[in-house]
Write an enzyme that holds these catalytic residues in place. Structure first.
Site, short mmCIF file in Angstrom:
data_model
loop_
_atom_site.label_atom_id
_atom_site.label_comp_id
_atom_site.label_asym_id
_atom_site.label_seq_id
_atom_site.Cartn_x
_atom_site.Cartn_y
_atom_site.Cartn_z
N GLU A 156 1.00 -1.08 0.08
CA GLU A 156 -0.43 0.06 -0.08
C GLU A 156 0.90 1.51 0.39
O GLU A 156 0.60 2.33 1.11
CB GLU A 156 -0.77 0.06 1.45
CG GLU A 156 -1.98 -1.23 0.76
CD GLU A 156 -2.94 -1.27 2.49
OE1 GLU A 156 -3.24 -0.64 2.92
OE2 GLU A 156 -3.73 -2.07 2.07
N ASN A 197 1.94 -4.38 -3.62
CA ASN A 197 0.51 -4.75 -3.39
C ASN A 197 0.19 -3.57 -2.55
O ASN A 197 0.22 -2.77 -2.20
CB ASN A 197 0.48 -5.94 -2.26
CG ASN A 197 -0.44 -6.51 -2.14
OD1 ASN A 197 -1.00 -7.34 -3.39
ND2 ASN A 197 -0.95 -7.05 -0.30
N HIS A 233 -10.35 -5.65 -2.75
CA HIS A 233 -11.03 -5.25 -1.69
C HIS A 233 -12.42 -4.76 -2.20
O HIS A 233 -12.36 -3.58 -2.19
CB HIS A 233 -10.76 -4.35 -0.41
CG HIS A 233 -10.16 -5.10 0.23
ND1 HIS A 233 -10.23 -6.37 1.07
CD2 HIS A 233 -8.00 -5.31 0.67
CE1 HIS A 233 -9.12 -7.50 1.61
NE2 HIS A 233 -8.26 -6.48 1.41
N GLU A 262 -6.74 -10.17 -2.14
CA GLU A 262 -6.82 -9.92 -0.65
C GLU A 262 -8.64 -10.13 -2.00
O GLU A 262 -9.14 -9.48 -0.78
CB GLU A 262 -6.48 -9.26 0.02
CG GLU A 262 -5.33 -9.07 0.26
CD GLU A 262 -4.45 -7.75 1.07
OE1 GLU A 262 -5.24 -7.10 1.73
OE2 GLU A 262 -3.39 -7.53 1.42
N ASP A 264 -12.23 -9.95 -1.24
CA ASP A 264 -13.37 -10.47 -0.62
C ASP A 264 -14.45 -8.88 -1.48
O ASP A 264 -14.46 -7.95 -1.79
CB ASP A 264 -13.50 -10.12 0.72
CG ASP A 264 -12.52 -8.68 1.53
OD1 ASP A 264 -12.69 -7.98 0.91
OD2 ASP A 264 -11.87 -9.15 2.94
O1 9MR Z 1 -7.05 -8.88 8.15
C1 9MR Z 1 -6.34 -8.34 8.66
C2 9MR Z 1 -6.84 -7.12 9.91
O2 9MR Z 1 -6.66 -9.11 10.93
C3 9MR Z 1 -5.91 -6.74 10.36
O3 9MR Z 1 -6.40 -6.27 12.13
C4 9MR Z 1 -5.55 -5.24 9.58
C5 9MR Z 1 -4.92 -4.61 10.37
O4 9MR Z 1 -5.24 -3.36 9.63
O5 9MR Z 1 -5.27 -5.70 8.35
C6 9MR Z 1 -6.25 -6.89 8.45
O6 9MR Z 1 -5.29 -7.16 6.54
C7 9MR Z 1 -5.11 -6.20 5.30
C8 9MR Z 1 -3.85 -6.21 5.07
O7 9MR Z 1 -2.61 -6.60 5.72
C9 9MR Z 1 -3.81 -5.20 3.94
N1 9MR Z 1 -4.01 -5.16 2.94
C10 9MR Z 1 -6.22 -4.18 3.70
C11 9MR Z 1 -6.05 -5.52 4.60
C12 9MR Z 1 -7.16 -5.57 5.63
O8 9MR Z 1 -7.12 -4.05 5.91
#
Ligand code: 9MR
Length: 454
Positions: A156, A197, A233, A262, A264
């Site tokens: 990001e 990513n 997402h 990722e 969803d």
């Molecule tokens: O799925 C992850 C969640 O359990 C955490 O709380 C969160 C913290 O920022 O991160 C989530 O995963 C993220 C991923 O690492 C990067 N892209 C966005 C995802 C959803 O927030």
């Protein structure tokens, strides 16, 4: 691997005694992974450490549907180097072990992110940040060398307008931190595919253009970059990303792999059949876009079940984003959309029961019962209970844990008082083996109850 078991038994006379010989023929049936593999791709699900003790959950995660996993949190900086130069790999190793035991590959996620960054990193003077970053990458990528096939080296890095996001790394090194990080990762693990990513880069637009220009300039400068991750997402209320397939293709044409990392597809709750249908088209379109792009190496959903989705805790009032509901039951709409887009066939409307419980095996004169959810949809589900043993006039009982209410039952007579359900047989169904079925309502959670038979 999910198998179709075809069993046969034969009696053979040997040395005056009967010996029971079982023969089994196994034929593989379609899974999301087997379908993706037939297209030269993987289909995976993210997971997280607390979930690995949920045996109903791991049975599906490792049961053949998924050929790849990504740790949702275990390999991030706050997990792996919570204090400077003190590394912890317990959580990441647990995910790797699960994957290895279940024939799944692992994407490493992530070496560098502005989130889940321990306070000590942000507190470092800018002059010390590059060394700390390189040390982090060297240690983590070396530890997981040979265990992950790819790394999200940088996660990001962009703002929505395609400019570089402010972060301790960007503040200290400018956008050069990306090339420095990629080189450090290559030095530590020369064979892992190195990715950048991001989210909201799935369709064409300013943010995707920013990523495109970055990858182009990295390639031109000879910086090791092997792939771009598109998080995926998505939300049905915001529309499907613009020209997703063409967007993936233009990155592939730069000479990098692409992956949906990722995926969803959330909605404003509550679920209904219209929203489910829209969600299914989103899943289908993403999968078709990846299938159509040769260098799209695979698709990962951001966990497979609503039970462990990150969405409700971040987007209030939204959720139901994944192909399995929060009771671990497949949603036929989303699941079939993925399967069909991968070149498979839709499962029948009454899928194989995916969850069940049984009471203990019955002694002579007693009975036992097995409860199965045979189908589920928003607000309703169908169940089936089979009664075995040798007790004519059986009575089966259970207590629902989540407010489920039976509306109709066949093969017996039901009475429900609050959570407590009692079923006695129809006269023709008096002697085990017997089966009865029912329709019931549910909301939120649909736990499988413990059943007793007496
Ligand atoms: O799925 C992850 C969640 O359990 C955490 O709380 C969160 C913290 O920022 O991160 C989530 O995963 C993220 C991923 O690492 C990067 N892209 C966005 C995802 C959803 O927030």
């Amino acid at each position: 691997m999910k198998k179709l078991i075809i069993g046969a038994a034969a009696l053979i006379l040997s040395a005056g005694a009967f010996t029971l010989i079982n023969t089994q023929a196994e034929a593989a049936v379609q899974t999301l992974q087997s379908l993706a593999a037939a297209k030269g791709k993987y289909f995976g699900s993210a997971t997280d450490n607390p979930e690995l003790s949920d045996t109903a959950y791991t049975a599906i995660l490792g049961g053949g549907e998924f050929g790849q996993t990504t740790p949702g949190n275990a390999m991030k900086w706050d997990s792996t180097e919570p204090s400077q130069n003190s590394f912890s790999y317990t959580k990441g190793d647990a995910v790797v072990s699960f994957a290895q035991a279940h024939n799944m590959t692992v994407r490493g996620h992530t070496l560098l992110w502005h989130n889940q960054l321990p306070g000590w990193v942000s507190a470092l003077p800018a002059t010390q940040l590059q060394a700390a970053m390189e040390n982090h990458i060297a240690n983590v990528a070396t530890h997981f060398k040979g265990k992950v096939f790819a790394w999200d080296v940088v996660n990001e890095p962009f703002n929505e307008d395609g400019t570089f996001r402010t972060s301790p790394f960007n503040n200290a090194m400018g956008s050069d931190y990306i090339a420095i990080a990629l080189r450090a990762a290559r030095a530590a693990d020369p064979t892992a595919k190195l990715y950048i990513n991001d989210y909201n880069t799935d369709g064409q637009g300013a943010k995707a253009d920013g990523m495109y220009n970055l990858v182009k300039s990295l390639k031109a400068a000879g910086v090791p970059i092997d792939g771009v991750g598109f998080q995926g997402h998505l939300a049905i209320q915001y529309g499907f990303p613009t020209n997703m397939q063409a967007n993936l293709q233009r990155f592939a044409d730069l000479g990098v792999d692409v992956a949906i990392t990722e995926l969803d597809v959330r909605m404003v709750l509550p679920r209904d059949s219209t929203k489910d249908a829209t969600q299914a088209t989103y899943y289908s379109n993403v999968v078709k876009a990846c299938v159509a792009v040769t260098r799209c190496v695979g698709i990962t959903i951001w966990d497979y079940t609503d039970k462990y989705s990150w969405i409700p805790s971040v987007f209030s009032g939204q959720g139901a984003a994944l192909p399995w509901d929060d009771s671990l039951v497949k949603k036929p709409t989303a699941y079939n959309a993925i399967a069909v887009a991968l070149g498979g066939t839709a499962e029948s409307a009454s899928p194989t029961p995916s969850r069940s419980t049984s009471s203990s095996p019955p002694p002579a004169g007693a009975c036992a019962a097995t409860y199965k959810i045979t189908g589920s949809w928003p607000g309703g589900f169908q169940g089936e209970v089979s009664v075995t043993g040798s007790k004519p006039g059986w009575t089966v009982k259970w207590a629902f844990a989540n407010g489920q209410t039976i509306s109709q039952l066949w093969g017996g007579t039901v009475s429900q008082s609050g959570a407590n359900v009692t079923v006695t047989p129809a006269s023709w169904n008096n002697t085990p083996p017997a089966t009865f079925g029912f329709l019931a309502s549910w909301n939120g959670t649909n736990a499988v109850p413990t059943v007793t038979c007496a």
